[in-house]
Design an enzyme around this catalytic site. Structure first.
Site, short mmCIF file in Angstrom:
data_model
loop_
_atom_site.label_atom_id
_atom_site.label_comp_id
_atom_site.label_asym_id
_atom_site.label_seq_id
_atom_site.Cartn_x
_atom_site.Cartn_y
_atom_site.Cartn_z
N ALA A 99 0.83 -1.21 0.00
CA ALA A 99 0.00 0.00 0.00
C ALA A 99 0.87 1.27 0.00
O ALA A 99 1.96 1.26 0.57
CB ALA A 99 -0.91 -0.01 1.22
N GLY B 192 1.22 2.11 -5.77
CA GLY B 192 1.82 2.58 -7.01
C GLY B 192 2.63 1.49 -7.71
O GLY B 192 2.54 1.32 -8.93
N LYS B 193 3.40 0.73 -6.93
CA LYS B 193 4.22 -0.32 -7.52
C LYS B 193 3.38 -1.52 -7.92
O LYS B 193 3.66 -2.19 -8.92
CB LYS B 193 5.33 -0.70 -6.54
CG LYS B 193 6.27 0.47 -6.21
CD LYS B 193 7.25 0.11 -5.11
CE LYS B 193 8.08 1.33 -4.73
NZ LYS B 193 7.25 2.41 -4.11
N ASP C 164 0.06 -6.38 2.62
CA ASP C 164 0.36 -5.28 3.53
C ASP C 164 -0.29 -5.60 4.88
O ASP C 164 -1.30 -6.31 4.95
CB ASP C 164 -0.19 -3.95 2.99
CG ASP C 164 0.48 -2.74 3.61
OD1 ASP C 164 1.37 -2.16 2.96
OD2 ASP C 164 0.11 -2.36 4.74
N ASP D 298 0.88 -9.89 8.25
CA ASP D 298 2.19 -9.52 8.78
C ASP D 298 3.21 -10.41 8.08
O ASP D 298 3.14 -11.65 8.18
CB ASP D 298 2.21 -9.75 10.29
CG ASP D 298 3.52 -9.32 10.94
OD1 ASP D 298 4.55 -9.26 10.24
OD2 ASP D 298 3.51 -9.05 12.15
N CYS E 81 12.69 4.43 0.74
CA CYS E 81 12.88 5.86 0.44
C CYS E 81 13.67 6.54 1.54
O CYS E 81 13.32 7.63 2.00
CB CYS E 81 11.53 6.55 0.22
SG CYS E 81 10.37 6.39 1.60
#
Length: 459
Positions: A273, A276-277, A292, A318, A387
């Site tokens: 989540a 985008g990927k 997720d 998880d 990121c």
């Protein structure tokens, strides 16, 4: 420090009567900005959580849309230039503020941010800050100080601001030190990029040049469409309803591309989540399983895929406990991290995170990578990404992992895979972007998020 007039000293108190402030135009927005700035700085609460349109801070939610936008603009600015503002406030004081005067400091920062960087009349910013100070028992005796400091900043900003910006790093000391250790002289270019409001990047399904023209942007060497300033809210832009594109920083589009051709392959997108990927992989023809831990974030992922006309199997789990029914051909793990590569978009990050947080997140990433390698078939690929700008969450983590795992090898990324973007491929064959990349004549059209990615192959 140049002494200021006596009335600007923090211990000179006047006790004006507190006026009725309920109906003062613009005051509610400024009070909310001060309250939320305190939540970020003092309580380390992420700004996005405080200003979420559905679940934000109650004081924020009470405002109309225009005032919400103003509050967010004030907060982003106050955080983006926090050290510059701090120094300019200090110049107007003959001694430092009391250590426990947090409310007063936040009132001054909110007022100064408007005076120095926003298109708001100086007189309005000062008057509202003074009215706010008078209305709060914690700051009422400092109302004259607020008036003197902010008027002094307004009077001298033309002479002092440019010099102060040139000689100030707008980040906490720990963050600057870690950037300098990792990037040397490039650290200042990264910090400079953090001051600039970022553009909006779109991953388009097809015809990027056409969409660049329709959206009023340009096509990047990455294939993304970049727009400096949106003409309307995202949901009102052409192409949104028909699912022609999705918003995704161009750096965030790289990890999925590193898996190569995925048509017909079973691919797991871990920590997927908001999707985008997942969308990239599904559009490229993969059979995607999006996993997720957050059900609410997966709901958003599902909504995004529906708008885009794409599909994936969605699993709430998880990863440390998840067992795939069958091994995947490839796995993408975009791991939760400190987000220090997204400071352009989230200037609260250096003020809400700490070195201890980075250490804790790096340990989590390592455990998730250990699990991810067990989800892929022998010979299959795993792309690990995040990121973060911090090597402990990227280069160092992968080096330690490979040194310990005989069953895994690095599948080096080569420059030919990234046409026109070879600067982001490291000598070791990993990927590293920083906000100082993709330079442009207009700073508003430059840069990209800081990302790290490594491609691994299971033996």
């Amino acid at each position: 420090m140049k002494p200021a007039s006596r009335q600007a000293g923090p211990h000179r108190s006047s006790r004006p009567s507190r006026p009725e402030t309920k109906d003062v135009a613009g005051l509610a927005a400024r009070k909310t900005a001060v309250r939320l700035l305190a939540a970020v700085i003092d309580a380390k609460t992420p700004l996005d959580a405080l200003t979420d349109g559905e679940h934000g801070h109650p004081q924020f939610m009470e405002l109309d849309p225009r005032d919400r936008a103003l509050v967010r603009a004030i907060l982003v600015t106050a955080l983006r230039y926090r050290m510059t503002i701090e120094k300019l406030i200090a110049r107007r004081l003959d001694r430092p503020l009391p250590p426990n005067a947090h409310a007063l400091a936040h009132v001054l920062h909110v007022g100064a941010a408007q005076i120095l960087f926003l298109d708001i009349p100086d007189s309005a910013a000062v008057d509202l800050a003074v009215t706010h100070a008078k209305s709060d028992p914690r700051t009422s005796r400092f109302a004259n100080l607020v008036n003197a400091v902010l008027r002094g900043i307004a009077r001298t900003k033309e002479r002092q601001l440019a010099s102060m910006l040139a000689n100030t790093r707008d980040a906490p000391g720990w963050f600057v030190e870690r950037l300098q250790a990792a990037y040397g002289a490039k650290a200042d270019a990264i910090l400079a990029a953090h001051r600039v409001e970022p553009p909006v990047d779109f991953t388009v399904k097809s015809e990027p040049q056409q969409w660049a023209e329709r959206l009023g942007g340009i096509v990047l060497p990455t294939g993304s469409v970049r727009v400096g300033r949106l003409a309307a809210p995202v949901r009102e832009l052409p192409g949104f309803t028909e699912g022609a594109w999705w918003v995704q920083d161009t750096a965030a589009s790289f990890p999925a591309r590193l898996l190569g051709p995925v048509k017909g392959l079973r691919v797991a997108d871990l920590c997927a989540a908001p999707g985008g990927k997942t969308a990239q992989l599904a559009y490229a023809g993969a059979e995607v399983t999006a996993i997720d831990i957050s059900g609410s974030r997966l709901k958003r992922l599902s909504e995004n895929l529906s708008r885009l006309g794409l599909s994936a199997e969605i699993v709430e789990a998880d990863l440390r406990k998840y067992e795939p029914p069958a091994l995947f051909d490839a796995v993408l793990l975009d791991a939760p991290c400190s987000s220090t590569g997204t400071v352009r978009r989230h200037p609260d990050v250096p003020w809400t995170k700490s070195p201890a947080d980075i250490e804790k997140l790096a340990a989590l990433q390592r455990s998730l990578l250990d699990r991810a390698m067990t989800f892929v078939r022998p010979g299959g690929l795993v792309v690990f990404s995040n990121c973060s700008l911090d090597p402990s969450e990227g280069e160092e983590l992968i080096a330690d992992f490979l040194a310990e795992k005989d069953s895994t090898t690095l599948d080096p990324i080569v420059a030919d895979e990234m046409p026109g973007l070879a600067e982001f491929v490291t000598p070791l064959g990993t990927l590293r972007t920083t906000p100082a990349g993709l330079p442009a004549a207009d700073p508003r059209m430059a840069g990209l998020d800081g990302f790290f990615a490594a491609r691994l192959r299971r033996r």
